[in-house]
Write an enzyme that holds these catalytic residues in place. Structure first.
Site, PDB file in Angstrom:
ATOM      1  N   SER A   1     -10.860 -38.129 -76.861  1.00 20.76           N
ATOM      2  CA  SER A   1      -9.970 -37.075 -76.388  1.00 20.76           C
ATOM      3  C   SER A   1      -8.559 -37.633 -76.281  1.00 20.76           C
ATOM      4  O   SER A   1      -8.335 -38.824 -76.478  1.00 20.76           O
ATOM      5  CB  SER A   1     -10.434 -36.561 -75.031  1.00 20.76           C
ATOM      6  OG  SER A   1     -10.163 -37.550 -74.052  1.00 20.76           O
ATOM      7  N   LYS A   2      -7.657 -36.725 -75.930  1.00 21.18           N
ATOM      8  CA  LYS A   2      -6.236 -37.091 -75.897  1.00 21.18           C
ATOM      9  C   LYS A   2      -5.951 -38.316 -75.038  1.00 21.18           C
ATOM     10  O   LYS A   2      -5.020 -39.060 -75.303  1.00 21.18           O
ATOM     11  CB  LYS A   2      -5.415 -35.913 -75.370  1.00 21.18           C
ATOM     12  CG  LYS A   2      -5.070 -34.949 -76.476  1.00 21.18           C
ATOM     13  CD  LYS A   2      -3.971 -34.009 -76.063  1.00 21.18           C
ATOM     14  CE  LYS A   2      -3.807 -32.922 -77.104  1.00 21.18           C
ATOM     15  NZ  LYS A   2      -3.823 -31.589 -76.576  1.00 21.18           N
TER      16      LYS A   2
END
Ligand code: GLU
Length: 469
Positions: free
Chosen positions: A240-241
């Site tokens: 994820s980010k």
């Protein structure tokens, strides 16, 4: 049977690395088998599906070199066809109208929760007659799914995945406003596109059982499935980010080559013995579904970087020059002209050996384009004692007499010059570098002189001498 694969992104504004890998696997499998690789844009969420979001995905796919066959299919434009299938199922008795009101459904959910049962539609309208339909409620269409037995998905990666049919309730196919659900759209499109192999992230594994039921209800052939484990970050959590950039285009902007990215994504979840460096040609020859790993792979930027180092070294100089020029634009705040790009091409052989990214190449090449007169960094300035300036004067005279101007000849001359002055090579080469570049760090100085050419090099040395005299 001709293999037909598809990549079916939802336009979220960028191509996630996981999506890029899914696209790659579908593309490779089609190319390996001589089949077709199709693109379907799952744009039924009209708010998110802007042209920009779609273009961003196409752009990244093109950058990765994953060309698709035929025109892309836009799911939204087939809504009528999806609805038609729902009505066909209704007509054949494999689907039914459900008139439950939102309140009834809520009560159903709450009752299930309070009794600790999984929340499922209870089949209220499964066997009721249309004559019992209440007034003023637009019905949905639900699939009359099998209630007994089980549904097994023979998955190329996960093996046989079996789900008891009792666990799958009668899903909605067509909403009360006549719009198709995601499940219906996917199945109808996969069938209409002739998809034989569905290769996608394993977050869709439970959907596969429901989708298989729907294929069967239509008496359509169920495609083969391969559900690939998701990509994880270095800490083992789903990528994820917070692990860094997750969009493929971010890696282009960071200066990675598409072939490095392709090789990296391939190895991230697929293996061929111990091979790490796998060209596209080899990948097409070797790719199979059996080689896909069962456990999630961890994204490792260092590995990607070392592949990039490899592919940069191999890359064609003219191609590199134009890619580096793109990155230089931002650094120099101007466009590069044809002569600039020709110079970059000459500079690439000595530079690409060590660079990790195109950005690094651009940064290291920027000095070639700084305007004259040069500005000198503090270290270069410190080198320019009166003795050194005098030495540069002598060196300039000798260089001007050289008949041939190439890196080996220049090196031989400067070595000899240093020896005749009883100086180490560095004591001559370093001031020379400073004189020509304004700094003390650059690609090998003899390569730099060769790239600049005789006139430019000599003028630079003269200008430096004048500046420090
Ligand atoms: N649109 C889905 C996604 O982006 C993929 C659906 C599918 O491959 O069946 O996750």
């Amino acid at each position: 049977m001709t293999v037909v694969t598809r990549f079916a992104p939802s336009p979220t504004g960028f191509l996630h690395l996981g999506g890029a890998r899914t696209a790659l696997f579908n593309w490779l499998y089609a190319r390996h088998t001589g089949g077709k690789y199709l693109l379907r844009v799952e744009d039924t969420d009209r708010k998110r599906s802007t042209d920009d979001a779609i273009e961003a995905i196409f752009d990244s796919l093109r950058w990765l070199g994953l060309d698709w066959d035929d025109e892309p299919l836009f799911q939204h434009s087939h809504a009528d066809r999806h609805a038609e299938v729902a009505r066909e199922l209704l007509a054949s008795g494999r689907a039914y109208h459900c008139y439950c009101s939102p309140e009834e459904l809520r009560a159903m959910r709450e009752a299930a929760r309070s009794e600790g049962r999984p929340v499922r539609y209870d089949g209220t309208w499964r066997d009721r007659d249309a004559s019992e339909a209440p007034d003023g409620i637009a019905p949905v269409i639900r699939l009359k799914a099998p209630q007994e037995g089980e549904t097994t998905i023979p998955d190329h990666v996960q093996g046989d995945v079996t789900i008891a049919n009792a666990q799958l309730d009668d899903m909605i196919l067509l909403r009360s406003d006549g719009s198709p659900t995601y499940m219906l759209a996917v199945v109808v499109d996969d069938h209409d596109m002739g998809v034989t192999h569905v290769i996608r992230g394993d977050d869709h594994l439970t959907n596969a059982a429901r989708q298989a039921q729907l294929f069967q209800a239509m008496d359509w052939t169920v495609p083969e499935f391969a559900h690939i484990p998701l990509i994880h970050g270095p800490d083992g959590a789903k990528l994820s980010k917070r692990h860094g950039a997750v969009g493929a285009e971010a890696y282009r902007d960071m200066g990675f080559l598409p072939e490095a990215m392709q090789n990296y994504l391939l190895r991230l979840g697929w293996g061929h013995g111990d091979d790490e460096i796998i060209s596209q040609e080899q990948a097409i020859a070797w790719f199979d579904l059996d080689g896909i790993g069962k456990s999630p792979a961890r994204f490792d930027l260092d590995k990607l970087t070392s592949l990039n180092l490899h592919y940069l070294k191999q890359a064609d100089d003219a191609r590199l020059a134009s890619l580096v020029a793109e990155h230089l634009k931002g650094i120099l705040e101007r466009d590069l002209e044809a002569p600039d790009i020709a110079l970059l091409e000459l500079a690439m052989p000595s530079m690409k050996e060590r660079a990790k990214t195109l950005i690094e190449l651009a940064e290291n090449a920027a000095f070639y384009f700084r305007p004259r007169p040069l500005s000198f960094d503090p270290k270069a300035t410190k080198l320019m004692s009166p003795e050194t300036v005098a030495l540069l004067g002598e060196l300039e005279t000798g260089l001007a007499d050289l008949t041939l101007w190439d890196a080996p000849g220049l090196e031989a001359f400067v070595r000899q010059f240093a020896e005749s002055h009883e100086l180490g090579l560095g004591k001559v080469a370093q001031p020379l570098r400073a004189a020509v570049t304004g700094g003390t760090v650059s690609p090998p100085i003899f390569d730099v002189l060769a790239v600049f050419g005789r006139d430019e090099s000599l003028e630079r040395i003269r200008e430096t001498i004048a500046a420090f005299s």
